[in-house]
Design a protein around this motif. Structure first.
Motif, PDB file in Angstrom:
ATOM      1  N   ARG A   8       0.809  -1.217   0.000  1.00 13.64           N
ATOM      2  CA  ARG A   8       0.000   0.000   0.000  1.00 13.64           C
ATOM      3  C   ARG A   8       0.843   1.269   0.000  1.00 13.64           C
ATOM      4  NH1 ARG A   8      -2.586  -2.097   3.206  1.00 13.64           N
ATOM      5  NH2 ARG A   8      -4.217  -2.958   1.900  1.00 13.64           N
TER       6      ARG A   8
ATOM      7  N   ASP B  48      -0.536  -0.948  10.615  1.00 20.93           N
ATOM      8  CA  ASP B  48      -1.571  -1.426  11.517  1.00 20.93           C
ATOM      9  C   ASP B  48      -0.999  -2.387  12.570  1.00 20.93           C
ATOM     10  OD1 ASP B  48      -1.576  -2.674   8.728  1.00 20.93           O
ATOM     11  OD2 ASP B  48      -2.508  -4.316   9.846  1.00 20.93           O
TER      12      ASP B  48
ATOM     13  N   SER C  47      -2.562  -6.177   7.181  1.00 20.36           N
ATOM     14  CA  SER C  47      -2.751  -5.630   5.841  1.00 20.36           C
ATOM     15  C   SER C  47      -1.644  -6.028   4.884  1.00 20.36           C
ATOM     16  CB  SER C  47      -2.876  -4.101   5.902  1.00 20.36           C
ATOM     17  OG  SER C  47      -1.677  -3.515   6.375  1.00 20.36           O
TER      18      SER C  47
ATOM     19  N   LEU D 204      -5.840   1.628   4.243  1.00 26.48           N
ATOM     20  CA  LEU D 204      -5.333   0.740   5.286  1.00 26.48           C
ATOM     21  C   LEU D 204      -6.459   0.270   6.199  1.00 26.48           C
ATOM     22  CD1 LEU D 204      -2.875  -0.495   6.796  1.00 26.48           C
ATOM     23  CD2 LEU D 204      -2.837   1.592   8.177  1.00 26.48           C
ATOM     24  N   GLU D 205      -7.263   1.204   6.682  1.00 26.56           N
ATOM     25  CA  GLU D 205      -8.330   0.831   7.603  1.00 26.56           C
ATOM     26  C   GLU D 205      -9.342  -0.096   6.946  1.00 26.56           C
ATOM     27  OE1 GLU D 205      -8.373   4.571  10.720  1.00 26.56           O
ATOM     28  OE2 GLU D 205      -9.689   4.670   8.975  1.00 26.56           O
TER      29      GLU D 205
ATOM     30  N   ALA E  89      -8.623  -2.244   4.764  1.00 30.14           N
ATOM     31  CA  ALA E  89      -7.989  -3.527   4.468  1.00 30.14           C
ATOM     32  C   ALA E  89      -7.776  -4.401   5.695  1.00 30.14           C
ATOM     33  CB  ALA E  89      -6.637  -3.287   3.797  1.00 30.14           C
ATOM     34  N   VAL E  90      -7.654  -3.799   6.868  1.00 26.07           N
ATOM     35  CA  VAL E  90      -7.271  -4.572   8.048  1.00 26.07           C
ATOM     36  C   VAL E  90      -8.303  -5.653   8.375  1.00 26.07           C
ATOM     37  CG1 VAL E  90      -6.853  -4.480  10.528  1.00 26.07           C
ATOM     38  CG2 VAL E  90      -5.845  -2.752   9.031  1.00 26.07           C
ATOM     39  N   GLU E  91      -9.570  -5.251   8.533  1.00 25.70           N
ATOM     40  CA  GLU E  91     -10.592  -6.232   8.882  1.00 25.70           C
ATOM     41  C   GLU E  91     -10.798  -7.232   7.748  1.00 25.70           C
ATOM     42  OE1 GLU E  91     -12.834  -8.248  11.381  1.00 25.70           O
ATOM     43  OE2 GLU E  91     -11.781  -6.382  11.915  1.00 25.70           O
ATOM     44  N   THR E  92     -10.744  -6.727   6.513  1.00 24.56           N
ATOM     45  CA  THR E  92     -10.872  -7.622   5.362  1.00 24.56           C
ATOM     46  C   THR E  92      -9.755  -8.658   5.360  1.00 24.56           C
ATOM     47  OG1 THR E  92     -11.954  -5.920   4.030  1.00 24.56           O
ATOM     48  CG2 THR E  92     -10.883  -7.719   2.845  1.00 24.56           C
ATOM     49  N   SER E  93      -8.549  -8.224   5.709  1.00 28.71           N
ATOM     50  CA  SER E  93      -7.409  -9.140   5.717  1.00 28.71           C
ATOM     51  C   SER E  93      -7.616 -10.260   6.717  1.00 28.71           C
ATOM     52  CB  SER E  93      -6.126  -8.370   6.048  1.00 28.71           C
ATOM     53  OG  SER E  93      -5.831  -7.419   5.051  1.00 28.71           O
TER      54      SER E  93
END
Length: 352
Positions: free
Chosen positions: A38, A153, A216, A276-277, A279-283
């Motif tokens: 990213r 993150d 992420s 970033l935000e 992507a974190v939960e998705t990751s």
């Protein structure tokens, strides 16, 4: 034509940019990591288009040559490439250049402080903009801090074996980036230096048994395939670098071009944090869907981990003080700023 009309026409003509005042600038941008990450993508997707949009109608333009994935500078070599003018702009990775950007690594010596990546990112950017002590290292190395801080993150522990307590780490080889290797002190694990470009293959071949990494990056790096046990330990969000520019080149630019670069960095920072935000939960959910086991470390495990660590922050700060750098001041500055912002560190590294 009367005198007034003549003056009006002359003024109008003078206000029209002519070919003689148009200037085109070239900038090579270096990043050691490939554009899958990213902090490299933000350059193409936000920084460059914003700079070019800001320059429209100014009589100036800028053409960029993007050199990523170690094309002209490897991970941790970007600052040197910008310093000597091999590149005009780079992702200056303080995490992997601790000798030259020592004080920028303060977050990596203070784990278990905050898992709020946006908050850490904004605070470190503000400190760079308002406190000269944070930018001395850039000037010493002939570069200018542009902005677009790379906020990371909350770090995780990813292993090829299940982890229920610190005892499970005893004797295990765990890789960590730069000063984050200090986080393993007191755990019984054997710390190994590593970075995202090598994690997958070295996990696959058994060079080590786990890594300290963030969600992420773990997903695009497919680390869940070789380290399917993901432990959320709250090690903390971090600052790992930012965009910087060659000082000689930057100082030679017109003010409006410099302003365009700053606007580009500001836009890239906003783009980066939003991405970033998201992507974190998705990751985490995607890794779980792909077969990873995601667990939260118990409060007891986190407390024991934090309490058992060496206070590397104090050692780091004292070492910098001995070199004439402001280690202790920066440690106190950062910790005070984080507490003032509402963070509740598991350990107050500056007060021990």
């Amino acid at each position: 034509m009367n005198k007034l009309t003549g003056l009006t026409v002359a003024a109008a003509i003078a206000a029209i940019p002519t070919a003689g005042v148009t200037a085109s600038y070239n900038a090579t941008i270096a990043a050691g990591h490939p554009p899958v990450f990213r902090w490299v993508r933000m350059i193409s997707e936000s920084f460059i288009p914003t700079v070019q949009a800001e320059l429209e109608g100014s009589g100036h333009s800028m053409t960029f040559s993007e050199q990523y994935g170690g094309a002209i500078a490897g991970v941790g070599e970007e600052l040197e490439a910008v310093e000597v003018g091999l590149a005009e702009i780079g992702v200056c990775s303080s995490l992997f250049d601790p000798a030259k950007l020592a004080v920028q690594n303060v977050t990596y010596y203070t784990p278990f402080v905050s898992d709020d990546a946006r908050g850490v990112n904004a605070l470190m950017h503000d400190l760079h903009k308002t406190d000269p002590r944070m930018t001395e290292a850039y000037a010493d190395n002939n570069v200018v801090y542009l902005g677009a801080p790379v906020g990371i993150d909350d770090y995780l522990l990813m292993t090829d074996f299940p982890v229920e307590s610190l005892a499970d780490l005893d004797g295990r080889k765990i890789a960590a980036p730069g000063p984050a290797i200090n986080w393993l002190s007191g755990t019984g694990a054997v710390g190994v230096s590593g970075n995202l470009t090598t994690y997958y293959n070295e996990l696959k071949t058994g060079v080590y048994d786990g890594v300290i990494v963030f969600a992420s990056a773990a997903l695009p790096g497919k680390l869940y395939e070789v380290a399917p046990y993901v432990t959320k330990a709250g090690l903390g969000a971090q600052f790992s670098g930012a965009l910087c520019a060659n000082m000689d080149w930057y100082d030679g630019l017109p003010a409006d071009v410099q302003a365009a670069l700053t606007a580009g960095a500001d836009a890239a920072q906003a783009w980066y944090m939003d991405a970033l935000e998201g992507a974190v939960e998705t990751s985490l959910t995607t890794m779980a869907a792909q077969g990873a086991t995601v667990t939260d470390a118990s409060p007891e495990m986190r407390a024991a981990w934090a309490a058992g660590m060496d206070n590397a922050a104090q050692t780091w700060a004292a070492s910098l003080d001995a070199q004439g750098k402001k280690g202790t001041e920066i440690l106190e500055l950062y910790m005070n700023a984080m507490r003032d912002a509402g963070a509740t560190p598991l350990r107050n590294w500056d007060m021990e």
